[in-house]
Design an enzyme around this catalytic site. Structure first.
Site, short mmCIF file in Angstrom:
data_model
loop_
_atom_site.label_atom_id
_atom_site.label_comp_id
_atom_site.label_asym_id
_atom_site.label_seq_id
_atom_site.Cartn_x
_atom_site.Cartn_y
_atom_site.Cartn_z
N HIS A 164 -55.59 36.08 -1.72
CA HIS A 164 -55.55 35.34 -3.20
C HIS A 164 -54.47 34.32 -3.16
CE1 HIS A 164 -57.14 39.64 -4.41
NE2 HIS A 164 -58.15 38.66 -4.74
N LYS A 175 -66.29 48.79 -13.54
CA LYS A 175 -65.65 49.03 -12.43
C LYS A 175 -64.21 49.45 -12.34
CE LYS A 175 -64.48 45.75 -8.49
NZ LYS A 175 -64.31 44.35 -8.13
N ARG A 205 -64.30 33.56 2.40
CA ARG A 205 -63.63 34.32 3.57
C ARG A 205 -64.69 34.10 4.65
NH1 ARG A 205 -62.42 40.07 0.46
NH2 ARG A 205 -64.50 39.33 -0.13
N SER A 225 -58.75 43.29 -1.53
CA SER A 225 -57.86 44.43 -2.10
C SER A 225 -58.55 45.73 -1.74
CB SER A 225 -58.03 44.13 -3.46
OG SER A 225 -57.61 42.92 -3.93
O1 PNS Z 1 -62.39 39.87 -7.19
P1 PNS Z 1 -63.66 40.20 -7.62
O2 PNS Z 1 -63.93 41.51 -8.14
O3 PNS Z 1 -64.48 39.99 -6.44
O4 PNS Z 1 -64.24 39.12 -8.78
C1 PNS Z 1 -65.09 38.91 -9.06
C2 PNS Z 1 -65.28 38.35 -10.58
C3 PNS Z 1 -64.57 39.08 -11.67
C4 PNS Z 1 -65.01 36.95 -10.46
C5 PNS Z 1 -66.96 38.07 -11.03
O5 PNS Z 1 -67.35 39.36 -10.89
C6 PNS Z 1 -67.14 37.60 -12.33
O6 PNS Z 1 -67.00 36.47 -12.44
N1 PNS Z 1 -66.97 38.53 -13.53
C7 PNS Z 1 -67.26 38.03 -14.75
C8 PNS Z 1 -68.46 38.43 -15.57
C9 PNS Z 1 -69.53 37.41 -15.32
O7 PNS Z 1 -69.09 36.11 -15.63
N2 PNS Z 1 -70.37 37.58 -14.73
C10 PNS Z 1 -71.69 36.95 -14.67
C11 PNS Z 1 -71.47 36.05 -13.00
S1 PNS Z 1 -72.54 34.86 -12.90
#
Ligand code: PNS
Length: 167
Positions: free
Chosen positions: A17, A41, A90, A127
């Site tokens: 990150h 989650k 990645r 993570s």
């Molecule tokens: O670190 P992560 O868990 O891979 O991050 C994923 C994250 C939190 C960036 C993604 O799930 C997200 O944007 N969640 C917010 C909810 C949202 O906007 N959902 C619709 C996505 S199109």
């Protein structure tokens, strides 16, 4: 001002990150780390703890700030007048889902997503893997900053002692 949001769970923040955040901080006037709350989650750290760690390890970057959000990322962007999301990629395995989300976010609120390739030295890092390795006593000191490592060890020790006292 050219602002970008770098969203994620950051449970906890890793050198992968940080690689993206520091490189983005050289390209944008401000990088906002958005620690996202996902009610479905289960995280090892609370949102406050995840924010504290992110603040701690980015303190040297004056144009990096940390915030949190529960809800749609595009709603955070609109509420804060941010038009761009930055995401680290990645490997190709990240791409399918990230592409889908980026297209949905564009469709929903006209928010753009930029993908930055993760440095090859971090391409295997997540993570989840860090937590799994550390939970079995493996050495994760090369993957997370020292203050995060300290917190991770403390949290895993308390989780382990809780689960052994339940037996
Ligand atoms: O670190 P992560 O868990 O891979 O991050 C994923 C994250 C939190 C960036 C993604 O799930 C997200 O944007 N969640 C917010 C909810 C949202 O906007 N959902 C619709 C996505 S199109």
């Amino acid at each position: 001002m050219n602002r970008v949001v770098c969203p994620g769970s950051f449970d906890p923040i890793t050198f992968g990150h940080l690689d993206i955040i520091t490189r983005a901080s050289a390209l944008f006037d401000e990088v906002v780390i958005a620690v996202m709350v996902n009610k479905t989650k289960k995280t090892l750290f609370t949102v406050e703890e995840r924010m504290e760690m992110a603040k701690d390890v980015t303190a040297a970057y004056p144009n990096v700030t940390v915030d949190s959000w529960s809800g749609l990322l595009v709603d955070y962007c609109k509420a804060n007048s941010i038009n761009t999301i930055i995401k680290g990629l990645r490997a190709v395995t990240d791409f399918d889902y990230e592409l889908q989300m980026s297209q949905m976010n564009l469709q929903l609120q006209n928010v753009e997503t930029l993908f930055m390739s993760t440095s090859p030295s971090h391409s295997f890092l997540s993570s989840s893997l860090v937590k799994e390795i550390a939970s079995y006593g493996g050495d994760v000191s090369s993957y997370i900053p020292a203050p995060v490592l300290t917190r991770l060890k403390t949290r895993l020790a308390s989780v382990n002692s809780d689960s052994s006292s339940e037996k």
